[in-house]
Write a protein that holds these residues in place. Structure first.
Motif, short mmCIF file in Angstrom:
data_model
loop_
_atom_site.label_atom_id
_atom_site.label_comp_id
_atom_site.label_asym_id
_atom_site.label_seq_id
_atom_site.Cartn_x
_atom_site.Cartn_y
_atom_site.Cartn_z
N ALA A 1 26.31 -26.22 3.68
CA ALA A 1 26.40 -26.62 5.09
C ALA A 1 26.49 -25.49 6.07
O ALA A 1 25.70 -25.45 7.15
CB ALA A 1 27.72 -27.40 5.46
N ILE A 2 27.13 -24.25 5.62
CA ILE A 2 27.16 -23.10 6.44
C ILE A 2 25.98 -22.53 6.41
O ILE A 2 25.39 -21.95 7.37
CB ILE A 2 28.45 -22.21 6.03
CG1 ILE A 2 29.70 -22.88 6.15
CG2 ILE A 2 28.45 -20.95 6.93
CD1 ILE A 2 30.79 -21.97 5.68
N GLY A 3 25.42 -22.60 5.23
CA GLY A 3 23.89 -21.87 5.16
C GLY A 3 22.75 -22.44 5.92
O GLY A 3 21.79 -21.83 6.44
N VAL A 4 23.16 -23.58 6.60
CA VAL A 4 21.95 -24.37 7.61
C VAL A 4 21.92 -23.47 8.68
O VAL A 4 20.56 -23.36 9.49
CB VAL A 4 22.35 -25.60 7.91
CG1 VAL A 4 23.81 -25.73 8.93
CG2 VAL A 4 21.28 -26.43 8.31
N PHE A 5 22.91 -22.52 9.12
CA PHE A 5 22.40 -21.62 10.02
C PHE A 5 21.35 -20.83 10.03
O PHE A 5 20.52 -20.57 10.81
CB PHE A 5 23.88 -20.61 10.23
CG PHE A 5 23.60 -19.57 11.19
CD1 PHE A 5 24.06 -19.89 12.50
CD2 PHE A 5 23.31 -18.16 10.81
CE1 PHE A 5 23.84 -18.67 13.69
CE2 PHE A 5 23.39 -17.31 11.65
CZ PHE A 5 23.48 -17.35 13.02
N PHE A 6 21.05 -20.05 8.53
CA PHE A 6 20.03 -19.22 8.59
C PHE A 6 18.81 -20.05 8.12
O PHE A 6 17.53 -19.79 8.92
CB PHE A 6 20.30 -18.64 7.14
CG PHE A 6 21.51 -17.48 7.14
CD1 PHE A 6 21.48 -16.40 8.07
CD2 PHE A 6 22.59 -18.03 6.48
CE1 PHE A 6 22.55 -15.66 7.96
CE2 PHE A 6 23.77 -17.23 6.71
CZ PHE A 6 23.91 -16.14 7.50
N ALA A 7 19.00 -21.44 7.63
CA ALA A 7 17.68 -22.09 7.41
C ALA A 7 17.08 -22.75 8.52
O ALA A 7 15.82 -22.42 8.96
CB ALA A 7 18.00 -23.36 6.46
#
Length: 497
Positions: A157-163
């Motif tokens: 969920a946090i990684g959606v920032f980069f994606a």
């Protein structure tokens, strides 16, 4: 060899399609092994759907982003009807995995595109690293499969920032995601209001039918302080009324800015109706923190851009108070601010317990399971205390630095964007309006979420990964709008901010 293969994939459409087919077949083969091992009769059907859908999803990252938005707004706790080994994948989890797969495939086929960078990247990476270190330390206290799985979903969920930051490259894509957030948020609000209005027995019957996709069957109807005599709280399909309110804070901020934008992405009359539904349902959640956060978010919008909002607020508030409307609601708001009611007295106890955990584990916290000591209980109704007790003061520092970096680049960009606005009727006006309103609305939404975080923990809670995904998706969307404005207005004074 790898470079040659990559070159062939880029130049040959047939090879790219063959690669996608092989990828789908590989996933299907793995799924087949799981079928044999698990013996679930639903698995063959799910595997067949996967074989058909995966090639489409892994080649269309925008579809994956929209799938994430749909899940966050409407079915955040839905799971697939398949159990893989010791876990059951959630719909949000699969949407995020597909988004990362599509992003990776796009990066392989278009290496010249490069990585889109933001001023937050370092701090978010350090925050993720800190959560991983705290998680590994915490496994000594609690290594259950639920803790591991929840942490995995949380990191996704946090990684959606980069994606999202790398997938969204054009104003049209930004408008598409923003439109989906506003529309689906309004649908979620309308659903919550409708369920609140229905008789409790009928509403409970409808909500318990979601158990087929993993939803709970108890406490689906929620009341103020769990007392039916005090009134029902709107919850919709979000399971918890406070997290529902947190969703509506973000959606309301995005919607009000679109309503005021020079060239809104939806008809103004529709935006006005959806904003009204969002705000009414927000009040029905009875979340006092969310109401305060919405007022502050709207106040930021009024201060930075639309000063007439202050006039409208005063004009609307005077008759409201004069007629005595909402007296009971505001009295409850005051009692909460003074910590006179049961709910906020419990918060004080949680805060005391969190401070005790931080005092004993100041550096990296206790991880994402239990505290490991009988006199300590994890869980505090505050994002900031939750981060500190889970990842220590180091993790909290990285989170705060990321937030400060976000505001340090977005607020000056909002001011500069208005100064560099194209003249009315120009060819670039619509694109500018999309990006400018996304920048302002996204910044207000994040500020609202930060205010909510003072008394609620849903934006940093492994059991509510959809709220973390919403927070970081909106942050990423806002920074994409800033980057695209920067590209189109090279003379602005925030290029190097």
């Amino acid at each position: 060899m790898l470079v040659q293969l990559q070159s062939h994939l880029q130049d040959n459409t047939a090879l790219r399609q063959l690669a996608l087919v092989l990828l789908a077949l590989g996933v299907g083969a793995v799924g087949g092994l799981v079928i044999v091992a698990g013996g679930n009769p639903l698995v063959p059907f799910v595997a067949l759907v996967a074989l058909l859908a995966l090639p489409w999803l892994v080649t269309r990252p925008m579809a994956d982003v929209l799938l994430v938005v749909v899940t966050v707004a409407l079915l955040p706790f839905a799971v697939l009807p398949v159990r893989l080994a010791v876990l059951t994948p959630s719909l949000l989890e699969m949407g995020l995995v597909m988004l990362y797969a599509a992003w990776l495939l796009r990066a392989l086929l278009n290496p010249s595109e490069g990585l889109a960078r933001t001023p937050l990247d370092v701090w978010v990476v350090l925050l993720l690293g800190c959560t991983l270190f705290a998680f590994m330390l915490g496994l000594a206290r609690n290594a259950s499969s639920d803790v591991i799985h929840n942490y995995f979903k949380f990191v996704l969920a946090i990684g959606v920032f980069f994606a999202a930051g790398n997938v969204l490259r054009t104003p049209r894509q930004v408008a598409t995601v923003l439109r989906a957030l506003i529309l689906l948020g309004a649908v979620a609000a309308a659903t919550g209001a409708l369920l609140w209005r229905l008789p409790d027995s009928l509403a409970a019957s409808l909500l318990t039918r979601l158990s087929v996709v993993g939803y709970p069957t108890d406490r689906v109807i929620r009341y103020i302080e769990d007392n039916p005599a005090l009134g029902e709280r709107a919850v919709g399909t979000q399971v918890d009324p406070n997290s529902f309110a947190g969703l509506l804070v973000v959606i309301s901020a995005l919607t009000v800015v679109q309503f005021l934008a020079r060239k809104p992405i939806l008809p103004r009359w529709l935006l006005a109706g959806m904003l009204l539904i969002d705000l009414v349902t927000l009040v029905l959640t009875q979340s006092r923190t969310a109401l305060i956060a919405t007022v502050i978010a709207f106040g930021l919008v009024a201060t930075l851009r639309y000063r007439r909002l202050w006039v409208w607020a005063v004009v609307g508030a005077v008759p409201l108070f004069a007629m005595g409307l909402g007296t009971s609601y505001f009295s409850r708001l005051v009692s909460g601010l003074l910590f006179q009611d049961q709910a906020n007295q419990m918060r004080l106890a949680e805060y005391t317990n969190a401070l005790n955990i931080i005092a004993r584990y100041p550096a990296f916290g206790v991880g994402f399971g239990t505290a490991g000591e009988l006199d300590l209980t994890t869980g505090a109704s505050s994002v900031y205390l939750t981060i500190a007790e889970r990842t220590g003061l180091i993790g909290l520092a990285f989170y705060l630095l990321a937030v400060i970096a976000f505001l340090a680049v977005t607020v000056p960009a909002i001011v500069a964007s208005r100064r560099n606005a194209p003249p009315p009727g120009s060819d670039s006006e619509r694109e500018w309006s999309v990006l400018d309103s996304t920048l302002l609305g996204g910044t207000a939404a994040i500020v609202g979420a930060l205010v909510v975080g003072a008394a609620d923990h849903y934006y940093f809670n492994t059991e509510f990964p959809h709220m973390a995904a919403l927070f970081w998706l909106v942050a990423s969307l806002t920074l994409v709008a800033r980057r695209l404005l920067d590209d189109r207005l090279p003379t602005t004074d925030y290029r190097n901010s």
